[in-house]
Enzyme design. Sequence first.
Site, PDB file in Angstrom:
ATOM      1  N   GLY A 103       1.195  -5.362   1.374  1.00  0.00           N
ATOM      2  CA  GLY A 103       0.052  -5.759   0.552  1.00  0.00           C
ATOM      3  C   GLY A 103       0.492  -6.503  -0.707  1.00  0.00           C
ATOM      4  O   GLY A 103      -0.255  -7.340  -1.223  1.00  0.00           O
ATOM      5  N   GLU A 161       0.764  -9.957   0.273  1.00  0.00           N
ATOM      6  CA  GLU A 161      -0.585 -10.497   0.426  1.00  0.00           C
ATOM      7  C   GLU A 161      -1.215 -10.792  -0.936  1.00  0.00           C
ATOM      8  O   GLU A 161      -1.891 -11.812  -1.114  1.00  0.00           O
ATOM      9  CB  GLU A 161      -1.445  -9.520   1.228  1.00  0.00           C
ATOM     10  CG  GLU A 161      -0.931  -9.355   2.650  1.00  0.00           C
ATOM     11  CD  GLU A 161      -1.785  -8.400   3.465  1.00  0.00           C
ATOM     12  OE1 GLU A 161      -2.838  -8.824   3.931  1.00  0.00           O
ATOM     13  OE2 GLU A 161      -1.391  -7.223   3.623  1.00  0.00           O
ATOM     14  N   ALA A 201       0.845  -1.198   0.000  1.00  0.00           N
ATOM     15  CA  ALA A 201       0.000   0.000   0.000  1.00  0.00           C
ATOM     16  C   ALA A 201       0.879   1.246   0.000  1.00  0.00           C
ATOM     17  O   ALA A 201       2.037   1.208   0.432  1.00  0.00           O
ATOM     18  CB  ALA A 201      -0.906  -0.006   1.226  1.00  0.00           C
ATOM     19  N   GLU A 206       5.707  -3.688   7.106  1.00  0.00           N
ATOM     20  CA  GLU A 206       4.841  -2.684   7.736  1.00  0.00           C
ATOM     21  C   GLU A 206       4.793  -2.824   9.249  1.00  0.00           C
ATOM     22  O   GLU A 206       4.420  -1.881   9.942  1.00  0.00           O
ATOM     23  CB  GLU A 206       3.416  -2.707   7.153  1.00  0.00           C
ATOM     24  CG  GLU A 206       2.624  -3.991   7.390  1.00  0.00           C
ATOM     25  CD  GLU A 206       2.759  -4.951   6.238  1.00  0.00           C
ATOM     26  OE1 GLU A 206       3.903  -5.254   5.872  1.00  0.00           O
ATOM     27  OE2 GLU A 206       1.725  -5.414   5.715  1.00  0.00           O
TER      28      GLU A 206
HETATM   29  C1  LIG Z   1      10.559  -1.458  -1.727  1.00  0.00           C
HETATM   30  C2  LIG Z   1      11.867  -1.076  -1.027  1.00  0.00           C
HETATM   31  C3  LIG Z   1      12.544  -2.316  -0.429  1.00  0.00           C
HETATM   32  C4  LIG Z   1      12.795  -0.453  -2.110  1.00  0.00           C
HETATM   33  O1  LIG Z   1      13.970  -0.006  -1.475  1.00  0.00           O
HETATM   34  P1  LIG Z   1      15.006   0.884  -2.311  1.00  0.00           P
HETATM   35  O2  LIG Z   1      15.378   0.195  -3.565  1.00  0.00           O
HETATM   36  O3  LIG Z   1      16.121   1.226  -1.362  1.00  0.00           O
HETATM   37  O4  LIG Z   1      14.211   2.183  -2.765  1.00  0.00           O
HETATM   38  P2  LIG Z   1      13.614   3.326  -1.852  1.00  0.00           P
HETATM   39  O5  LIG Z   1      14.484   4.537  -1.999  1.00  0.00           O
HETATM   40  O6  LIG Z   1      13.353   2.853  -0.455  1.00  0.00           O
HETATM   41  O7  LIG Z   1      12.199   3.568  -2.545  1.00  0.00           O
HETATM   42  C5  LIG Z   1      12.085   4.256  -3.789  1.00  0.00           C
HETATM   43  C6  LIG Z   1      10.898   5.174  -3.723  1.00  0.00           C
HETATM   44  O8  LIG Z   1       9.716   4.372  -3.621  1.00  0.00           O
HETATM   45  C7  LIG Z   1       8.982   4.791  -2.475  1.00  0.00           C
HETATM   46  N1  LIG Z   1       8.231   3.664  -1.916  1.00  0.00           N
HETATM   47  C8  LIG Z   1       8.647   2.405  -1.756  1.00  0.00           C
HETATM   48  N2  LIG Z   1       7.693   1.641  -1.217  1.00  0.00           N
HETATM   49  C9  LIG Z   1       6.635   2.463  -1.050  1.00  0.00           C
HETATM   50  C10 LIG Z   1       5.311   2.284  -0.529  1.00  0.00           C
HETATM   51  N3  LIG Z   1       4.883   1.083  -0.070  1.00  0.00           N
HETATM   52  N4  LIG Z   1       4.476   3.341  -0.506  1.00  0.00           N
HETATM   53  C11 LIG Z   1       4.885   4.538  -0.950  1.00  0.00           C
HETATM   54  N5  LIG Z   1       6.102   4.788  -1.460  1.00  0.00           N
HETATM   55  C12 LIG Z   1       6.959   3.762  -1.492  1.00  0.00           C
HETATM   56  C13 LIG Z   1      10.045   5.311  -1.507  1.00  0.00           C
HETATM   57  O9  LIG Z   1       9.474   6.145  -0.533  1.00  0.00           O
HETATM   58  C14 LIG Z   1      10.924   6.060  -2.483  1.00  0.00           C
HETATM   59  O10 LIG Z   1      10.303   7.288  -2.840  1.00  0.00           O
HETATM   60  P3  LIG Z   1      11.152   8.640  -2.962  1.00  0.00           P
HETATM   61  O11 LIG Z   1      10.129   9.689  -3.250  1.00  0.00           O
HETATM   62  O12 LIG Z   1      12.121   8.378  -4.063  1.00  0.00           O
HETATM   63  O13 LIG Z   1      11.829   8.830  -1.630  1.00  0.00           O
HETATM   64  C15 LIG Z   1      11.649  -0.060   0.114  1.00  0.00           C
HETATM   65  O14 LIG Z   1      11.231   1.168  -0.450  1.00  0.00           O
HETATM   66  C16 LIG Z   1      10.656  -0.490   1.132  1.00  0.00           C
HETATM   67  O15 LIG Z   1      10.951  -1.309   1.988  1.00  0.00           O
HETATM   68  N6  LIG Z   1       9.447   0.083   1.056  1.00  0.00           N
HETATM   69  C17 LIG Z   1       8.436  -0.093   2.063  1.00  0.00           C
HETATM   70  C18 LIG Z   1       7.624  -1.330   1.759  1.00  0.00           C
HETATM   71  C19 LIG Z   1       6.526  -1.479   2.798  1.00  0.00           C
HETATM   72  O16 LIG Z   1       6.641  -1.110   3.963  1.00  0.00           O
HETATM   73  N7  LIG Z   1       5.385  -2.053   2.358  1.00  0.00           N
HETATM   74  C20 LIG Z   1       4.231  -2.227   3.223  1.00  0.00           C
HETATM   75  C21 LIG Z   1       3.300  -1.071   3.061  1.00  0.00           C
HETATM   76  S1  LIG Z   1       1.892  -1.137   4.195  1.00  0.00           S
HETATM   77  C22 LIG Z   1       0.818  -2.204   3.421  1.00  0.00           C
HETATM   78  O17 LIG Z   1       1.076  -2.756   2.399  1.00  0.00           O
HETATM   79  C23 LIG Z   1      -0.538  -2.351   4.079  1.00  0.00           C
HETATM   80  C24 LIG Z   1      -1.036  -3.751   3.967  1.00  0.00           C
HETATM   81  O18 LIG Z   1      -0.610  -4.477   5.063  1.00  0.00           O
END
Ligand SMILES: CC(C)(COP(=O)(O)OP(=O)(O)OC[C@H]1O[C@@H](n2cnc3c(N)ncnc32)[C@H](O)[C@@H]1OP(=O)(O)O)[C@@H](O)C(=O)NCCC(=O)NCCSC(=O)CCO
Length: 117
Positions: A76, A79, A33, A99
Amino acid sequence: MTEVGRALDAFEADGEIGAIVITGSERAFAAGADIKEMQNRTFQERYGGNFLAHWNRISTVKKPVIGAVNGFALGGGCEWAMMCDVIYAGEKAQFGQPEILLGTIPGEILLITLILN
Ligand SMILES: CC(C)(COP(=O)(O)OP(=O)(O)OC[C@H]1O[C@@H](n2cnc3c(N)ncnc32)[C@H](O)[C@@H]1OP(=O)(O)O)[C@@H](O)C(=O)NCCC(=O)NCCSC(=O)CCO
């Protein structure tokens, strides 16, 4: 997810389509998400606004769904993969629920799926 849901509705209704493959890029299947969209919303806004309303659509499609996963399948996205009937995982596939580090729990179906399996 609304767009994915619409596509799945269309594929389900199309008699020419026998099975559905969901995939992402080499780098990521799906990172979950949109955290930036979620972060300023209260629980009441997310729950009352049906934030995850369409998330389980993959599990209700009446055609076989294959998840072709490479790269990250997180939150997600993990999931989604688990909702597919078959997961075809590449060598670089990584599954996880990061998350929990944000102080939230898997939102839709993961806990139920783990219990059932
Ligand atoms: C996906 C990861 C592992 C990628 O890591 P990396 O290659 O180091 O790249 P980043 O610099 O972290 O990310 C690039 C860019 O994408 C944005 N981003 C990544 N994931 C998300 C997300 N889920 N939502 C929104 N934006 C996201 C990140 O902020 C960067 O944006 P910039 O503007 O360039 O700063 C890593 O990003 C990671 O671990 N992401 C989090 C994944 C996560 O926590 N997922 C669960 C979300 S909650 C959910 O799904 C609810 C259901 O239970």
